[in-house]
Design a protein around this motif. Structure first.
Motif, PDB file in Angstrom:
ATOM      1  N   UNK A 194      48.689  91.414   8.197  1.00 32.17           N
ATOM      2  CA  UNK A 194      48.331  91.607   6.785  1.00 32.17           C
ATOM      3  C   UNK A 194      49.566  91.952   5.945  1.00 32.17           C
ATOM      4  N   UNK A 195      50.442  92.808   6.482  1.00 32.53           N
ATOM      5  CA  UNK A 195      51.665  93.200   5.770  1.00 32.53           C
ATOM      6  C   UNK A 195      52.603  92.010   5.595  1.00 32.53           C
ATOM      7  N   UNK A 196      52.695  91.183   6.605  1.00 29.01           N
ATOM      8  CA  UNK A 196      53.549  89.992   6.537  1.00 29.01           C
ATOM      9  C   UNK A 196      53.021  89.041   5.460  1.00 29.01           C
ATOM     10  N   UNK A 197      51.712  88.809   5.474  1.00 29.86           N
ATOM     11  CA  UNK A 197      51.109  87.933   4.479  1.00 29.86           C
ATOM     12  C   UNK A 197      51.282  88.514   3.073  1.00 29.86           C
ATOM     13  N   UNK A 198      51.138  89.818   2.948  1.00 31.83           N
ATOM     14  CA  UNK A 198      51.311  90.476   1.655  1.00 31.83           C
ATOM     15  C   UNK A 198      52.743  90.315   1.151  1.00 31.83           C
ATOM     16  N   UNK A 239      56.459  85.153  -3.411  1.00 29.32           N
ATOM     17  CA  UNK A 239      56.097  83.974  -4.198  1.00 29.32           C
ATOM     18  C   UNK A 239      55.751  84.366  -5.641  1.00 29.32           C
ATOM     19  N   UNK A 240      55.044  85.460  -5.808  1.00 27.60           N
ATOM     20  CA  UNK A 240      54.709  85.928  -7.161  1.00 27.60           C
ATOM     21  C   UNK A 240      55.976  86.285  -7.932  1.00 27.60           C
ATOM     22  N   UNK A 241      56.906  86.951  -7.260  1.00 27.52           N
ATOM     23  CA  UNK A 241      58.169  87.319  -7.910  1.00 27.52           C
ATOM     24  C   UNK A 241      58.919  86.063  -8.338  1.00 27.52           C
ATOM     25  N   UNK A 242      58.954  85.064  -7.465  1.00 26.69           N
ATOM     26  CA  UNK A 242      59.621  83.801  -7.802  1.00 26.69           C
ATOM     27  C   UNK A 242      58.993  83.134  -9.013  1.00 26.69           C
ATOM     28  N   UNK A 243      57.661  83.161  -9.088  1.00 24.51           N
ATOM     29  CA  UNK A 243      56.969  82.548 -10.230  1.00 24.51           C
ATOM     30  C   UNK A 243      57.314  83.257 -11.534  1.00 24.51           C
ATOM     31  N   UNK A 244      57.416  84.578 -11.478  1.00 25.44           N
ATOM     32  CA  UNK A 244      57.735  85.353 -12.683  1.00 25.44           C
ATOM     33  C   UNK A 244      59.183  85.121 -13.095  1.00 25.44           C
ATOM     34  N   UNK A 245      60.088  85.234 -12.148  1.00 25.42           N
ATOM     35  CA  UNK A 245      61.518  85.159 -12.435  1.00 25.42           C
ATOM     36  C   UNK A 245      61.940  83.767 -12.892  1.00 25.42           C
ATOM     37  N   UNK A 246      61.391  82.725 -12.287  1.00 27.18           N
ATOM     38  CA  UNK A 246      61.815  81.358 -12.595  1.00 27.18           C
ATOM     39  C   UNK A 246      60.778  80.588 -13.405  1.00 27.18           C
ATOM     40  N   UNK A 283      62.265  91.731   2.843  1.00 22.85           N
ATOM     41  CA  UNK A 283      61.565  90.923   1.836  1.00 22.85           C
ATOM     42  C   UNK A 283      61.286  91.748   0.582  1.00 22.85           C
ATOM     43  N   UNK A 284      60.977  93.033   0.757  1.00 26.11           N
ATOM     44  CA  UNK A 284      60.749  93.908  -0.400  1.00 26.11           C
ATOM     45  C   UNK A 284      62.038  94.113  -1.188  1.00 26.11           C
ATOM     46  N   UNK A 285      63.160  94.234  -0.475  1.00 29.94           N
ATOM     47  CA  UNK A 285      64.456  94.386  -1.141  1.00 29.94           C
ATOM     48  C   UNK A 285      64.823  93.113  -1.913  1.00 29.94           C
ATOM     49  N   UNK A 286      64.544  91.962  -1.324  1.00 34.06           N
ATOM     50  CA  UNK A 286      64.815  90.680  -1.989  1.00 34.06           C
ATOM     51  C   UNK A 286      63.953  90.558  -3.241  1.00 34.06           C
ATOM     52  N   UNK A 287      62.678  90.925  -3.119  1.00 31.91           N
ATOM     53  CA  UNK A 287      61.787  90.871  -4.277  1.00 31.91           C
ATOM     54  C   UNK A 287      62.288  91.778  -5.400  1.00 31.91           C
TER      55      UNK A 287
END
Length: 106
Positions: free
Chosen positions: A3-7, A13-20, A57-61
């Protein structure tokens, strides 16, 4: 754990959509990169390694959301920065031409 991996996957992906937002080429590249990285690591079973990957992944986000700024051309040769509320804003220190710089020779 799954569940954590999927989250973390969805969150990136959400961060990418917002940023780009509005930049189809960048959106496609970030989408492919995220998918590729998760596919490469889909067979991991070591909980410690998985936890490290989730933390990364959290740091990248966080870095994406706080440091990446889009510039949009509003007129030929004139750009406007898309600064979001999460974007880190630093003080701008003006350059002093009277300042002396010491250069050490080695």
């Amino acid at each position: 754990m799954k569940r954590q991996v999927l989250q973390s996957f969805k969150s990136l992906h959400k961060a990418g959509k917002v940023v780009f937002e509005g930049d189809l080429a960048a959106l496609e590249k970030v989408r492919l990169k995220i998918n590729d990285e998760y596919k490469k690591n889909k067979n991991l079973r070591d909980k410690t390694v998985i936890d490290e990957k989730i933390k990364f992944s959290k740091e990248v986000e966080k870095e994406l959301r706080s440091s990446v700024i889009q510039a949009v051309e509003v007129a030929p040769g004139k750009y406007e920065a898309k600064i979001r509320s999460e974007t880190i804003k630093l003080d701008n220190i003006p350059f002093k031409e009277t300042c002396e710089m010491k250069v050490e020779k080695t």
